[in-house]
Scaffold this motif. Structure first.
Motif, mmCIF file in Angstrom:
data_model
loop_
_atom_site.group_PDB
_atom_site.id
_atom_site.type_symbol
_atom_site.label_atom_id
_atom_site.label_comp_id
_atom_site.label_asym_id
_atom_site.label_seq_id
_atom_site.Cartn_x
_atom_site.Cartn_y
_atom_site.Cartn_z
ATOM 1 N N GLY A 106 0.806 -1.210 0.000
ATOM 2 C CA GLY A 106 0.000 0.000 0.000
ATOM 3 C C GLY A 106 0.839 1.261 0.000
ATOM 4 N N ARG A 107 2.109 1.134 -0.298
ATOM 5 C CA ARG A 107 3.032 2.272 -0.332
ATOM 6 C C ARG A 107 4.311 1.823 -1.038
ATOM 7 N N TRP A 108 5.180 2.774 -1.321
ATOM 8 C CA TRP A 108 6.488 2.472 -1.872
ATOM 9 C C TRP A 108 7.467 2.206 -0.745
ATOM 10 N N THR A 109 8.193 1.103 -0.815
ATOM 11 C CA THR A 109 9.190 0.780 0.206
ATOM 12 C C THR A 109 10.591 1.221 -0.198
ATOM 13 N N ARG A 110 10.806 1.536 -1.473
ATOM 14 C CA ARG A 110 12.087 2.060 -1.938
ATOM 15 C C ARG A 110 11.992 3.577 -2.064
ATOM 16 N N THR A 111 12.990 4.266 -1.583
ATOM 17 C CA THR A 111 13.002 5.720 -1.716
ATOM 18 C C THR A 111 13.387 6.084 -3.148
ATOM 19 N N PRO A 112 13.073 7.302 -3.579
ATOM 20 C CA PRO A 112 13.520 7.735 -4.902
ATOM 21 C C PRO A 112 15.031 7.620 -5.085
ATOM 22 N N ARG A 113 15.806 7.932 -4.058
ATOM 23 C CA ARG A 113 17.265 7.813 -4.179
ATOM 24 C C ARG A 113 17.696 6.366 -4.392
ATOM 25 N N GLN A 114 17.057 5.436 -3.693
ATOM 26 C CA GLN A 114 17.369 4.023 -3.891
ATOM 27 C C GLN A 114 17.012 3.583 -5.308
ATOM 28 N N TYR A 115 15.873 4.047 -5.780
ATOM 29 C CA TYR A 115 15.447 3.670 -7.127
ATOM 30 C C TYR A 115 16.419 4.215 -8.173
ATOM 31 N N VAL A 116 16.867 5.460 -7.996
ATOM 32 C CA VAL A 116 17.838 6.039 -8.921
ATOM 33 C C VAL A 116 19.135 5.240 -8.905
ATOM 34 N N GLN A 117 19.577 4.819 -7.732
ATOM 35 C CA GLN A 117 20.784 3.993 -7.642
ATOM 36 C C GLN A 117 20.602 2.685 -8.403
ATOM 37 N N ASP A 118 19.419 2.083 -8.274
ATOM 38 C CA ASP A 118 19.127 0.842 -8.997
ATOM 39 C C ASP A 118 19.170 1.081 -10.510
ATOM 40 N N LEU A 119 18.529 2.158 -10.954
ATOM 41 C CA LEU A 119 18.491 2.457 -12.383
ATOM 42 C C LEU A 119 19.884 2.740 -12.932
ATOM 43 N N ARG A 120 20.694 3.424 -12.153
ATOM 44 C CA ARG A 120 22.038 3.742 -12.625
ATOM 45 C C ARG A 120 22.891 2.485 -12.759
ATOM 46 N N ARG A 121 22.737 1.551 -11.826
ATOM 47 C CA ARG A 121 23.488 0.288 -11.920
ATOM 48 C C ARG A 121 23.063 -0.497 -13.155
ATOM 49 N N ILE A 122 21.762 -0.530 -13.409
ATOM 50 C CA ILE A 122 21.272 -1.236 -14.597
ATOM 51 C C ILE A 122 21.833 -0.594 -15.856
ATOM 52 N N TRP A 123 21.784 0.725 -15.921
ATOM 53 C CA TRP A 123 22.289 1.463 -17.089
ATOM 54 C C TRP A 123 23.757 1.143 -17.330
ATOM 55 N N GLU A 124 24.546 1.163 -16.266
ATOM 56 C CA GLU A 124 25.988 0.974 -16.394
ATOM 57 C C GLU A 124 26.368 -0.470 -16.706
ATOM 58 N N CYS A 125 25.622 -1.443 -16.171
ATOM 59 C CA CYS A 125 26.004 -2.843 -16.324
ATOM 60 C C CYS A 125 25.315 -3.534 -17.498
ATOM 61 N N VAL A 126 24.050 -3.214 -17.725
ATOM 62 C CA VAL A 126 23.283 -3.884 -18.781
ATOM 63 C C VAL A 126 23.325 -3.088 -20.082
ATOM 64 N N GLY A 127 23.448 -1.779 -19.956
ATOM 65 C CA GLY A 127 23.473 -0.916 -21.122
ATOM 66 C C GLY A 127 22.330 0.087 -21.094
ATOM 67 N N PRO A 128 22.404 1.144 -21.902
ATOM 68 C CA PRO A 128 21.348 2.154 -21.923
ATOM 69 C C PRO A 128 19.983 1.555 -22.278
ATOM 70 N N TYR A 129 18.994 1.811 -21.441
ATOM 71 C CA TYR A 129 17.638 1.356 -21.725
ATOM 72 C C TYR A 129 16.888 2.445 -22.475
ATOM 73 N N ASP A 130 15.808 2.051 -23.144
ATOM 74 C CA ASP A 130 14.999 3.030 -23.871
ATOM 75 C C ASP A 130 14.420 4.076 -22.916
#
Length: 262
Positions: free
Chosen positions: A54-78
């Motif tokens: 019923g709420r978000w358990t990840r903070t925006p900063r945590q989510y940005v960290q996750d997205l940045r790791r994906i971008w750097e390791c998997v490659g640029p996403y659309d």
């Protein structure tokens, strides 16, 4: 229209060039990530978060960290979805649907919209270099138009964004109401809409008004059918061969104006 194949199998990014749609948490839980062979986009996992808690358990900063790791390791996403707030009745009021129990946010549609826009603005402020897409949320046509106005008041011109997600429509995408929502938003100059969870019936109605869509319906279908010839698993609900064949059949059956590039 680009048609993303939705899957929970993160390793498929190194097995196919077909566009894939994957939840961010399927990457963040992995010790090792592999470069993508083709295009892909990232779902924030918001439906599961709100369904369970019923709420978000990840903070925006945590989510940005996750997205940045994906971008750097998997490659640029659309693009990546924000931490938006869906407006389905079960998400808001709670309850059960099949095996799923919904905690319920017990907030209003307007508050879900306000939080959706606020999160997008915060994510873009934290990571202006990442491709994070705004998402429209609502229940009625008027709701979605109100959400569009919220973005406009915040200085976000959705008409010039590369992608604008259309949320809370996957269970209505084949209905007249779903078609009216897409048609109304297209009339506002949004030719960049991504339809979350659009399946064959919905795409047949309004696929020509969408820039992209995604679907995991292949897995649902596969659970109710015998495995492909030569496959030894119980069913093909987790099978790349089945998913690719299903996608090919779906695209071949759509009107020509909704055909999607691979």
């Amino acid at each position: 229209m680009r048609f993303y194949l939705t899957t929970h199998k993160r390793h498929w990014v190194r097995l196919t060039q077909v566009p894939l749609f994957l939840k961010s948490e399927h990457f963040t839980s992995a010790a090792n990530l592999h470069p993508a062979l083709g295009r892909y986009a990232i779902d924030s996992g918001g439906f599961t978060e709100l369904q369970r808690y019923g709420r978000w358990t990840r903070t925006p900063r945590q989510y940005v960290q996750d997205l940045r790791r994906i971008w750097e390791c998997v490659g640029p996403y659309d693009w990546a979805a924000p931490q938006d707030w869906m407006c389905e009745d079960l998400i808001i009021h709670g309850g059960t649907a099949g095996p799923l129990t919904f905690a319920g946010t017990h907030l209003s549609v307007r508050e879900h919209q306000r939080r959706t826009v606020a999160n997008f603005l915060e994510l873009r402020s934290l990571a202006p270099d990442l491709r994070i897409a705004p998402v429209l949320q609502g229940k009625t046509v008027a709701d979605y138009e109100h959400c569009l106005t919220l973005y406009d008041r915040a200085g976000v011109n959705l008409a010039v964004e590369p992608v604008v997600g259309l949320g809370s429509v996957c269970r209505r995408q084949s209905t007249r109401e779903g078609a009216e929502i897409v048609t109304a938003l297209a009339a506002h100059g949004l030719s960049n809409l991504h339809g979350f969870g659009f399946k064959t019936l919905g795409l047949g109605k309004v696929g020509h008004l969408l820039a992209s869509s995604d679907s995991a319906a292949w897995s649902y279908h596969a659970r109710r059918r015998p495995p492909l010839p030569g496959h030894t698993h119980k069913n093909c609900a987790n099978c790349l061969d089945y998913a690719l064949a299903w996608r090919t059949r779906v695209l071949a059956g759509l009107p020509s104006q909704t055909g999607a590039p691979a």
